[in-house]
Write an enzyme that holds these catalytic residues in place. Structure first.
Site, PDB file in Angstrom:
ATOM      1  N   ASP A  16      35.012   7.629  37.638  1.00  0.00           N
ATOM      2  CA  ASP A  16      34.230   7.418  38.861  1.00  0.00           C
ATOM      3  C   ASP A  16      33.964   5.949  39.161  1.00  0.00           C
ATOM      4  OD1 ASP A  16      34.104  10.186  39.087  1.00  0.00           O
ATOM      5  OD2 ASP A  16      32.248  10.296  37.933  1.00  0.00           O
ATOM      6  N   LYS A  19      38.317   4.359  41.698  1.00  0.00           N
ATOM      7  CA  LYS A  19      39.794   4.300  41.671  1.00  0.00           C
ATOM      8  C   LYS A  19      40.388   4.739  43.008  1.00  0.00           C
ATOM      9  CE  LYS A  19      39.718   7.099  38.182  1.00  0.00           C
ATOM     10  NZ  LYS A  19      38.287   7.080  37.884  1.00  0.00           N
ATOM     11  N   GLY A  43      37.743  13.441  40.883  1.00  0.00           N
ATOM     12  CA  GLY A  43      37.208  13.473  42.241  1.00  0.00           C
ATOM     13  C   GLY A  43      37.254  12.061  42.764  1.00  0.00           C
ATOM     14  N   HIS A  44      38.137  11.803  43.701  1.00  0.00           N
ATOM     15  CA  HIS A  44      38.319  10.446  44.217  1.00  0.00           C
ATOM     16  C   HIS A  44      37.874  10.400  45.678  1.00  0.00           C
ATOM     17  CE1 HIS A  44      41.589   9.632  40.934  1.00  0.00           C
ATOM     18  NE2 HIS A  44      40.419   9.956  40.441  1.00  0.00           N
ATOM     19  N   GLN A 222      40.154   9.725  35.678  1.00  0.00           N
ATOM     20  CA  GLN A 222      39.201   9.517  34.581  1.00  0.00           C
ATOM     21  C   GLN A 222      39.119   8.029  34.202  1.00  0.00           C
ATOM     22  OE1 GLN A 222      41.632  12.424  34.001  1.00  0.00           O
ATOM     23  NE2 GLN A 222      40.123  13.380  35.320  1.00  0.00           N
TER      24      GLN A 222
HETATM   25  P1  GDP Z   1      36.855   7.537  41.362  1.00  0.00           P
HETATM   26  O1  GDP Z   1      36.798   8.863  40.685  1.00  0.00           O
HETATM   27  O2  GDP Z   1      37.092   6.430  40.389  1.00  0.00           O
HETATM   28  O3  GDP Z   1      37.805   7.498  42.512  1.00  0.00           O
HETATM   29  O4  GDP Z   1      35.396   7.288  41.952  1.00  0.00           O
HETATM   30  P2  GDP Z   1      34.504   8.365  42.770  1.00  0.00           P
HETATM   31  O5  GDP Z   1      35.029   8.480  44.133  1.00  0.00           O
HETATM   32  O6  GDP Z   1      34.324   9.604  41.975  1.00  0.00           O
HETATM   33  O7  GDP Z   1      33.096   7.641  42.729  1.00  0.00           O
HETATM   34  C1  GDP Z   1      32.880   6.386  43.298  1.00  0.00           C
HETATM   35  C2  GDP Z   1      31.812   6.524  44.390  1.00  0.00           C
HETATM   36  O8  GDP Z   1      31.363   5.260  44.774  1.00  0.00           O
HETATM   37  C3  GDP Z   1      32.337   7.167  45.656  1.00  0.00           C
HETATM   38  O9  GDP Z   1      31.308   7.901  46.251  1.00  0.00           O
HETATM   39  C4  GDP Z   1      32.740   5.968  46.508  1.00  0.00           C
HETATM   40  O10 GDP Z   1      32.686   6.249  47.907  1.00  0.00           O
HETATM   41  C5  GDP Z   1      31.655   5.010  46.154  1.00  0.00           C
HETATM   42  N1  GDP Z   1      32.036   3.598  46.191  1.00  0.00           N
HETATM   43  C6  GDP Z   1      33.219   3.021  45.858  1.00  0.00           C
HETATM   44  N2  GDP Z   1      33.124   1.679  45.919  1.00  0.00           N
HETATM   45  C7  GDP Z   1      31.864   1.402  46.306  1.00  0.00           C
HETATM   46  C8  GDP Z   1      31.139   0.187  46.508  1.00  0.00           C
HETATM   47  O11 GDP Z   1      31.638  -0.924  46.342  1.00  0.00           O
HETATM   48  N3  GDP Z   1      29.820   0.307  46.877  1.00  0.00           N
HETATM   49  C9  GDP Z   1      29.223   1.507  47.054  1.00  0.00           C
HETATM   50  N4  GDP Z   1      27.940   1.510  47.396  1.00  0.00           N
HETATM   51  N5  GDP Z   1      29.869   2.657  46.875  1.00  0.00           N
HETATM   52  C10 GDP Z   1      31.165   2.612  46.479  1.00  0.00           C
HETATM   53  P1  IMO Z   2      37.626  10.751  38.004  1.00  0.00           P
HETATM   54  O1  IMO Z   2      39.136  10.714  38.136  1.00  0.00           O
HETATM   55  C1  IMO Z   2      34.088  11.371  35.555  1.00  0.00           C
HETATM   56  C2  IMO Z   2      34.442  14.237  32.243  1.00  0.00           C
HETATM   57  C3  IMO Z   2      33.588  15.486  32.390  1.00  0.00           C
HETATM   58  C4  IMO Z   2      33.300  15.748  30.921  1.00  0.00           C
HETATM   59  C5  IMO Z   2      34.614  15.398  30.251  1.00  0.00           C
HETATM   60  C6  IMO Z   2      35.526  16.588  29.994  1.00  0.00           C
HETATM   61  O2  IMO Z   2      36.933  11.213  39.228  1.00  0.00           O
HETATM   62  O3  IMO Z   2      37.109   9.454  37.476  1.00  0.00           O
HETATM   63  P2  IMO Z   2      37.100  18.044  31.565  1.00  0.00           P
HETATM   64  O4  IMO Z   2      36.755  18.969  32.685  1.00  0.00           O
HETATM   65  O5  IMO Z   2      38.038  16.960  31.918  1.00  0.00           O
HETATM   66  O6  IMO Z   2      37.538  18.797  30.335  1.00  0.00           O
HETATM   67  O7  IMO Z   2      35.691  17.363  31.175  1.00  0.00           O
HETATM   68  O8  IMO Z   2      35.263  14.494  31.108  1.00  0.00           O
HETATM   69  N1  IMO Z   2      35.343  13.952  33.387  1.00  0.00           N
HETATM   70  C7  IMO Z   2      35.081  13.027  34.317  1.00  0.00           C
HETATM   71  N2  IMO Z   2      34.012  12.219  34.507  1.00  0.00           N
HETATM   72  N3  IMO Z   2      35.139  11.274  36.379  1.00  0.00           N
HETATM   73  C8  IMO Z   2      36.234  12.053  36.190  1.00  0.00           C
HETATM   74  O9  IMO Z   2      37.365  11.907  36.915  1.00  0.00           O
HETATM   75  C9  IMO Z   2      36.228  13.002  35.147  1.00  0.00           C
HETATM   76  N4  IMO Z   2      37.111  13.925  34.711  1.00  0.00           N
HETATM   77  C10 IMO Z   2      36.562  14.484  33.616  1.00  0.00           C
HETATM   78  O10 IMO Z   2      32.436  15.214  33.130  1.00  0.00           O
HETATM   79  O11 IMO Z   2      32.316  14.882  30.451  1.00  0.00           O
HETATM   80 MG    MG Z   3      35.521  10.497  40.492  1.00  0.00          MG
END
Ligand code: GDP
Ligand code: IMO
Ligand code: MG
Length: 431
Positions: A16, A19, A43-44, A222
């Site tokens: 999270d 990416k 979840g991106h 991840q």
């Molecule tokens: P990923 O799994 O690495 O793609 O990240 P996620 O999308 O799960 O989580 C990142 C969260 O931070 C999302 O809700 C993005 O919209 C938000 N986000 C990304 N970059 C920024 C930033 O620079 N500032 C803020 N406030 N939010 C951001």
């Molecule tokens: P992105 O790509 C954050 C975590 C779960 C749990 C552990 C194992 O959005 O960064 P699983 O269902 O993979 O067997 O769960 O890994 N986990 C993540 N945490 N971002 C993710 O993906 C994750 N994918 C798995 O919360 O702790």
């Molecule tokens: Mg994510």
């Protein structure tokens, strides 16, 4: 053969990190975007033009019609989730013919989801906090050689046979699940129909593109600390999230990778259980949760928040071969003063500079912090490094010093436009 140009994007923390946002930002300059690991545990989030999208299976290049988006062999794919995700995107005018699915990718079956939840129940207070999407059991089957691959979906007889064997193998675990081979086939039929024409040898497509010197983005899922080998085992996911797996998980030559961009938040978060040395359970942690809107994209769970941890990041730089860093969510730190960065751990009187393998040790570690001056004010409208508050620039520069890699991208908001590309390493300029 032209000079190969594969850029791997990886999470440098516990996932999270942003990416999706950074991949989407960089995809503009790429020909092809591929995922190489994980499944719909990812979840991106992508925000642009006043719209917000949440992707679980589909690479973040999907918003560009002219880029091919590949789901690599290292992924585990849930046909229902993928089909619904693509349908949802199409309804919003996104995507069409530009998806390809590796014939070697493994398929998440209903029994995987069932076993995932059962295993978590059995673990009780030792539960891992998985996403419940069947990821671990699907990868277990891959290693056990019982898995069903995308190519098997194209042969209905073979598919049926494999389901029957799997249900038999897992009989004891599946007691009371009500799952039958016929039921599974009926459930999956429409999704297989939808996926069919996209299933192909994606490693071949990538190889041809590499030979032509096309720019390829490999979108990690991840993060380093969720990696099967190097993460905080057992509080990890079941695949390799580090850059080395881009080669295995997409079938590309290691020599084709020219760049590894590590993504890190300006602080640290994690979902799920397991030790987290710099975790904050105070007002500062509350600030990060609230201002950073730190709720999981996949499960909606509140993320645990803490100070930036350079021990973790140095480890991530080393095991990934990170060549540059994208620092996200810098805007969220506005208003916290002072800011702490962990530079080492203390364990039973000993100073640890390297991230330990043993989770009992990690759980007992006390971070050793350096203090940095904070800043105030909204920086989400800033579009150049020079316009950031001096304290924010010092914070970034300190990160470069600690990690010995340049910060080349800074993100100050969720939107695509809220991105600053640093023209050079801050280390090369005096403050
Ligand atoms: P990923 O799994 O690495 O793609 O990240 P996620 O999308 O799960 O989580 C990142 C969260 O931070 C999302 O809700 C993005 O919209 C938000 N986000 C990304 N970059 C920024 C930033 O620079 N500032 C803020 N406030 N939010 C951001
Ligand atoms: P992105 O790509 C954050 C975590 C779960 C749990 C552990 C194992 O959005 O960064 P699983 O269902 O993979 O067997 O769960 O890994 N986990 C993540 N945490 N971002 C993710 O993906 C994750 N994918 C798995 O919360 O702790
Ligand atoms: Mg994510």
């Amino acid at each position: 053969m032209k000079k190969p140009s594969v850029c791997v994007i990886v999470g440098a923390q516990w996932g999270d990190e942003g990416k999706g946002k950074i991949t989407h930002y960089l995809a503009d300059h790429a020909h092809l975007v591929a995922r190489f690991g994980g499944g719909n545990n990812a979840g991106h989030t992508i925000s642009f033009g006043g719209e917000k999208f949440k992707l679980h299976h589909v690479p973040s290049g999907i918003f560009f019609q002219d880029k091919l988006c590949i789901l690599g062999n290292g992924m585990v794919i849930d046909p229902q989730v993928l089909t619904e995700e693509l349908e949802g995107l199409r309804k919003r005018g996104i995507g069409g013919e530009n998806i390809r699915i590796s014939d070697r990718a493994h398929i998440i079956m209903p029994y995987h989801r069932y076993i995932d939840r059962k295993q978590e129940e059995t673990r009780g207070k030792h539960m891992l906090g998985t996403t419940g999407r069947g990821i671990g059991p699907a990868y277990t089957d891959k290693v056990a050689r019982s898995g069903i691959r995308a190519s098997d979906l194209l042969d209905s007889e073979l598919f049926m046979e494999k389901i029957i064997i799997n249900l038999k193998e897992k009989e004891a675990l599946l007691e009371g699940s009500g799952l039958t081979a016929e039921g599974i086939i009926a459930q999956y039929e429409p999704y297989i129909e939808a996926m069919k024409s996209s299933i192909t040898d994606t490693s071949l497509i990538l190889y041809e593109a590499i030979k032509k010197g096309k720019k390829i983005l490999m979108e990690g899922a991840q993060g380093a600390l969720l990696d099967l080998d190097f993460g905080t085992y057992p509080f990890i996911t079941s695949s390799n999230a580090i850059a080395g797996n881009a080669s295995v998980g997409a079938g590309i030559p290691p020599w084709s990778i020219s760049q590894v961009v590590g993504i890190s938040k300006a602080y640290t978060t994690r979902v799920g259980t397991g030790p987290f040395p710099t975790e904050l359970n105070d007002d500062n942690g509350g600030h990060l949760l609230k201002v950073g809107a730190e709720y999981g994209t996949t499960t909606g769970r509140a993320r645990r928040c803490g100070w930036l941890d350079a021990v973790i990041l140095r480890f991530a730089v080393r095991i990934n071969g990170i060549t540059e860093l994208a620092l996200t969510k810098l805007d969220v730190l506005s208003g916290i003063d002072p800011l702490n960065i962990a530079v080492a751990y203390r364990h039973r009187g000993k100073r640890l500079e390297n991230f330990p393998a043993d989770m009992k040790v990690l759980a007992e570690c006390e971070p050793e912090y350096i203090q940095m001056k904070g800043w105030t004010g909204d920086i989400s409208g800033v579009r150049e490094i020079a316009a950031l508050p001096q304290a924010a620039r010092d914070y970034m520069k300190k990160i470069e010093e600690l990690l010995e890699v340049p910060v080349t991208i800074v993100s100050v908001g969720a939107d695509r436009d809220q991105t600053i590309v640093a023209p050079f390493s801050l280390l090369s300029v005096s403050s």
